[in-house]
Design an enzyme around this catalytic site. Structure first.
Site, PDB file in Angstrom:
ATOM      1  N   SER A  15     -22.747   3.535  36.559  1.00 39.99           N
ATOM      2  CA  SER A  15     -24.307   3.761  35.841  1.00 39.99           C
ATOM      3  C   SER A  15     -24.732   4.644  34.812  1.00 39.99           C
ATOM      4  O   SER A  15     -25.245   4.762  33.688  1.00 39.99           O
ATOM      5  CB  SER A  15     -25.542   3.600  37.039  1.00 39.99           C
ATOM      6  OG  SER A  15     -26.059   2.855  37.890  1.00 39.99           O
ATOM      7  N   LYS A  73     -33.360  10.133  33.310  1.00 38.52           N
ATOM      8  CA  LYS A  73     -33.746   8.880  34.094  1.00 38.52           C
ATOM      9  C   LYS A  73     -34.748   9.529  35.635  1.00 38.52           C
ATOM     10  O   LYS A  73     -34.133  10.725  35.834  1.00 38.52           O
ATOM     11  CB  LYS A  73     -31.834   8.722  34.488  1.00 38.52           C
ATOM     12  CG  LYS A  73     -32.584   7.860  35.492  1.00 38.52           C
ATOM     13  CD  LYS A  73     -30.877   6.891  35.730  1.00 38.52           C
ATOM     14  CE  LYS A  73     -30.430   5.947  36.581  1.00 38.52           C
ATOM     15  NZ  LYS A  73     -28.680   5.220  36.946  1.00 38.52           N
ATOM     16  N   SER A 111     -27.288   1.384  35.534  1.00 39.64           N
ATOM     17  CA  SER A 111     -29.263   0.936  36.150  1.00 39.64           C
ATOM     18  C   SER A 111     -29.363   2.024  34.990  1.00 39.64           C
ATOM     19  O   SER A 111     -30.657   2.818  35.007  1.00 39.64           O
ATOM     20  CB  SER A 111     -29.028   1.684  37.419  1.00 39.64           C
ATOM     21  OG  SER A 111     -28.640   3.028  37.405  1.00 39.64           O
TER      22      SER A 111
END
Length: 584
Positions: free
Chosen positions: A175, A77, A151
């Protein structure tokens, strides 16, 4: 080996490397698949083969079995640093080139894993929908009309699309759990401080966790063992004391009261939740309702309390000097931090401590909490019409976990009649991470059980001990031309005992009315002509009788006379004969 059809699971890649495949070939296959997948919003940046050359050269000095994650491709990420590529947190104006990698990335590379790129995300990890990035919205790998979840949107999509084996995400409000739930994956949020957060762009630094997304529980556990190392240089790292690791024979599972379960009119998601509850009941779990209100109150503090101000620590400079560089919704949320006072912060902190004390009492009577991971899975158009309202709904079952210092494992649970995946989350106290993986294994193994083919009829034999494959008495079956059919589990009405007959330790199943457990066994097709000679080998106190499987079917199998159990050792808590032998 045909790499184009190879599933990138740990097991398959281990096998491929054992047969001579090189990590460089798997990377090239990743790039081929990525081109076919054709989603420009999935990765923010990609590593070229030349940039990975030092990793490939290092791996060439090892055998595949010398590193736990040898050659395993993974995605990062883009709020975690990797010194090969820029870190953006999905904000081009914030981008920088890190001099060192995040500790978790270092650990993975040291263990043999191969990073392939930085995935898209909700900007500054602020959101649960996956639609708050100037780089676009990654495609949900199951259905392009559904949101990917955020997210950690790109990380989940990359795993679900089969491009990588696992991906790193982060989890402050959910997330690392919501995106996996929306794409049929496992999402693991560790106890705060178990994984280092050094080298992570903070969302709320006091709450942030690095998370994992995989296709299976066992894969997540394998990777977790690599990452669960105390980092002296991380001020938020903790020496986490591991909680219970012995799986309960009669699980006590806490579920919210029905009136406290929110699905906002999504009847299909509510039906899927009820189906998951029924599955747990059939597996022998005792479902006990608990009061969800104090957990919900804690969840509200995350965005409605002063913790939203903590998000300005990372994004404050760009928010104040270049607000046009931010995604409009991210900017709106950060604006909510303005005007927060120290007085409000202390008041909220005191209230949170009260809620922690109240909610901690629940673990005196429950082994684990069971919750929906999300109350609904909306479409892209639905979120576009109500971006903040639907995002708020997404956090109903997730926002409280880090505030209350809990651990969580999100698992696939059911499929709605319209094809949407429904996931649930197992929640434990701080330090219950290993226990949660045992719960995940308990659930995952039992979902793969198919009914026994009726064509085998009365020739089916269920064995739960020394007659299983690779164990001392398996030869008695092979000598009689028995054929292995499948692994299976008993229903939750059995306990397992061990006794010694001759020089070989053996187990015996005993059917009980209460306090039983689902136990693993193997199903074999034993020719009718061989049953007579096989029966002559069965020692007292074992006998053949009818055994109920988790599928509800009854087959012939080994049982032990209940009158004999006083002379035997109860090993039900080991979770089966193979696990008992492994413990020894």
């Amino acid at each position: 080996m045909n790499l184009e059809t190879l599933n990138f699971s740990l097991t398959n890649l281990y096998r491929a490397y054992a047969q001579g495949t090189e990590p460089r070939e798997i990377y090239r296959e990743f790039r081929r698949r990525l081109a076919v997948w054709n989603d420009p919003a999935l990765f923010i940046s990609l590593a070229e083969e030349s940039q990975l050359e030092p990793i490939f050269l290092r791996l060439a000095t090892y055998r595949a079995d010398e590193l736990p994650l040898y050659g395993i491709p993974f995605a990062i990420k883009d709020n975690l640093d990797w010194d090969v590529l820029p870190t953006t947190a999905a904000c081009p104006g914030f981008a920088y080139q890190p001099e060192t990698s995040a500790k978790v990335v270092e650990l993975l590379i040291d263990s043999g894993a191969v990073p392939v790129g930085k995935t898209n995300m909700d900007q500054f990890a602020t959101g649960l929908v996956g639609m708050r990035s100037p780089y676009g919205t990654p495609r949900n790998a199951l259905n392009a009309s559904w949101i990917p979840g955020g997210s950690s949107s790109g990380s989940a999509s990359a795993v679900a699309a089969g491009l990588v084996t696992f991906a790193l995400g982060t989890d402050t409000a959910g997330s690392g759990r919501v995106p996996p739930a929306f794409q049929g994956l496992v999402g693991y949020k560790p106890t705060r401080g178990l994984f280092s957060t050094r080298g992570v762009v903070p969302a709320c630094r006091s709450l942030d966790c690095v998370s994992l997304m995989t296709k299976s529980n066992d894969e997540a556990f394998t990777i977790q063992k690599v990452l669960a190392q105390f980092d002296e240089a991380d001020p938020f790292a903790r020496h986490v004391r591991s909680q219970r690791t012995t799986f309960p024979t009669t699980p006590t599972v806490g579920v919210p009261r029905p009136e406290q379960c929110q699905f906002w009119g999504d009847t299909l998601y509510q039906e899927a939740w009820n189906a998951v509850l029924e599955k747990w009941r059939r597996l022998g779990a005792q479902l006990v309702e608990f009061d969800y209100e104090p957990f919900h109150e804690a969840a509200d503090l995350l965005y409605q309390g002063p913790w939203v101000a903590e998000r300005l620590v990372a994004a404050g400079e760009i928010f104040s000097s270049r607000p046009e560089a931010l995604h409009p919704i991210t900017a709106k949320i950060l604006a909510g931090a303005e005007g927060r006072t120290a007085l409000q912060t202390f008041e909220a902190s005191y209230r949170l401590e009260t809620l922690r004390r109240v909610t901690n009492q629940i673990w005196q009577n429950l082994d684990v909490l069971l919750l929906p991971t999300a109350p609904t899975l909306p479409t892209l158009s639905q979120v576009e019409a109500d971006p903040i309202g639907l995002n708020t709904q997404m956090g109903y079952y997730t926002n409280f976990l880090n505030l209350l210092d809990l651990s969580a494992l999100a698992l696939p649970g059911a499929t709605c009649s319209d094809g949407r995946p429904f996931g649930f989350t197992l929640v434990g106290p701080a330090g219950a991470d290993e226990a949660l993986f045992q719960w995940g294994s308990f659930w995952e193994q039992r979902q793969s059980q198919a009914p026994v083919p009726t064509a085998y009829g009365k020739t089916i034999l269920a064995v739960a001990g020394a007659h299983m494959r690779g164990l001392p008495l398996n030869s008695q079956l092979l000598e009689r031309d028995a054929r292995f059919i499948a692994e299976a589990f008993t229903s939750s009405s059995y306990r397992l005992y061990t006794f010694t007959e001759g020089r070989i330790a053996k187990p015996g199943l005993v059917r009980v009315t209460t306090g039983g457990s689902c136990l693993p066994l193997e199903l074999w097709d034993l020719p009718e002509s061989a049953w007579g000679s096989f029966l002559a080998l069965i020692p007292h106190p074992l006998c053949l009788g009818k055994v109920e499987l988790s599928s509800g079917q009854w087959v012939t199998g080994f049982l032990m006379e209940s009158s004999h159990i006083e002379k035997c050792r109860d090993i039900t808590a080991s979770g089966g004969w193979r696990r008992y032998l492994k413990e020894l």
